[in-house]
Design an enzyme around this catalytic site. Structure first.
Site, short mmCIF file in Angstrom:
data_model
loop_
_atom_site.label_atom_id
_atom_site.label_comp_id
_atom_site.label_asym_id
_atom_site.label_seq_id
_atom_site.Cartn_x
_atom_site.Cartn_y
_atom_site.Cartn_z
N ASP A 1 -4.76 -10.68 -0.67
CA ASP A 1 -3.42 -11.28 -0.55
C ASP A 1 -2.58 -11.08 -1.81
OD1 ASP A 1 -1.43 -12.72 0.88
OD2 ASP A 1 -1.92 -14.51 -0.28
N HIS A 2 -1.35 -10.61 -1.61
CA HIS A 2 -0.42 -10.33 -2.71
C HIS A 2 -0.97 -9.31 -3.69
CE1 HIS A 2 1.70 -13.72 -0.98
NE2 HIS A 2 2.76 -13.37 -1.68
N HIS B 1 0.84 -1.19 0.00
CA HIS B 1 0.00 0.00 0.00
C HIS B 1 0.88 1.25 0.00
CE1 HIS B 1 -0.35 0.77 4.68
NE2 HIS B 1 0.89 0.64 4.29
N CYS C 1 5.60 5.63 4.94
CA CYS C 1 4.38 4.98 4.43
C CYS C 1 3.83 5.68 3.20
CB CYS C 1 3.31 4.95 5.52
SG CYS C 1 3.61 3.61 6.70
N HIS D 1 4.96 -0.01 -0.45
CA HIS D 1 5.72 -0.88 0.44
C HIS D 1 4.73 -1.93 0.97
CE1 HIS D 1 3.86 2.01 3.18
NE2 HIS D 1 3.87 1.04 4.07
N HIS E 1 3.27 -5.03 3.80
CA HIS E 1 3.13 -5.47 5.20
C HIS E 1 2.67 -6.92 5.21
CE1 HIS E 1 3.52 -1.56 7.16
NE2 HIS E 1 2.79 -1.05 6.19
N GLU F 1 -0.89 -4.60 11.61
CA GLU F 1 -0.10 -4.17 10.45
C GLU F 1 1.37 -4.50 10.66
OE1 GLU F 1 -0.97 -0.60 7.68
OE2 GLU F 1 0.42 0.13 9.20
NI NI Z 1 2.53 0.87 5.59
#
Ligand code: NI
Length: 135
Positions: free
Chosen positions: A80-81, A15, A34, A40, A42, A125
């Site tokens: 996911d992914h 995200h 962020c 990037h 998580h 997160e």
């Molecule tokens: Ni983040």
């Protein structure tokens, strides 16, 4: 007598936190790393808590297989992914912060539960940062 059943799940996603109407400098000031324009990732850990009465016949509040499949279809298959900003429609105009992701997950799961049940979503997160939403 109301009992809570809990199911853990997991997804990886990318995200970027940014306000579209702000320039990169202001976004970096507010969101720091962020707001990296290149995104990037998580490793999100999800806990779904469903509270209800115990069925006297089955002894279940909810069949955990049903809950597992529901989380897979509504959350894991959808997130996911994925790049949340780009690939998940719910975040096309909503910042994919942990807070907003938890609310989106709650809103996706709730319609599938019986009306006498209550739902709580806990979303990690990072191992130390997590949010909770229960409507
Ligand atoms: Ni983040």
């Amino acid at each position: 007598m109301r009992v809570t059943v809990c199911r853990k799940a997991h997804f990886n996603a990318a995200h970027r936190l940014y306000v579209k109407s702000w320039d990169d400098a202001k976004n970096e000031k507010v969101f720091g790393k962020c707001s990296n324009p290149h995104f990037h990732g998580h490793n999100y850990e999800l806990i779904v808590n469903v509270t209800g009465t115990i069925d006297p016949v089955t002894g279940y509040v909810m069949d955990m297989k049903v809950l597992k499949d529901l989380i897979k279809s509504e959350v894991e298959d959808a997130f996911d992914h994925k790049n949340l900003n780009v690939q998940v429609p719910e975040f096309s105009d909503l910042i994919p912060s942990a807070e907003n992701i938890a609310v989106v997950i709650y809103n996706k799961l709730l319609p599938h539960l019986d009306e006498d049940k209550t739902l709580e979503v806990v979303l990690y997160e990072t191992p130390r940062n997590f949010v909770k939403y229960s409507g």
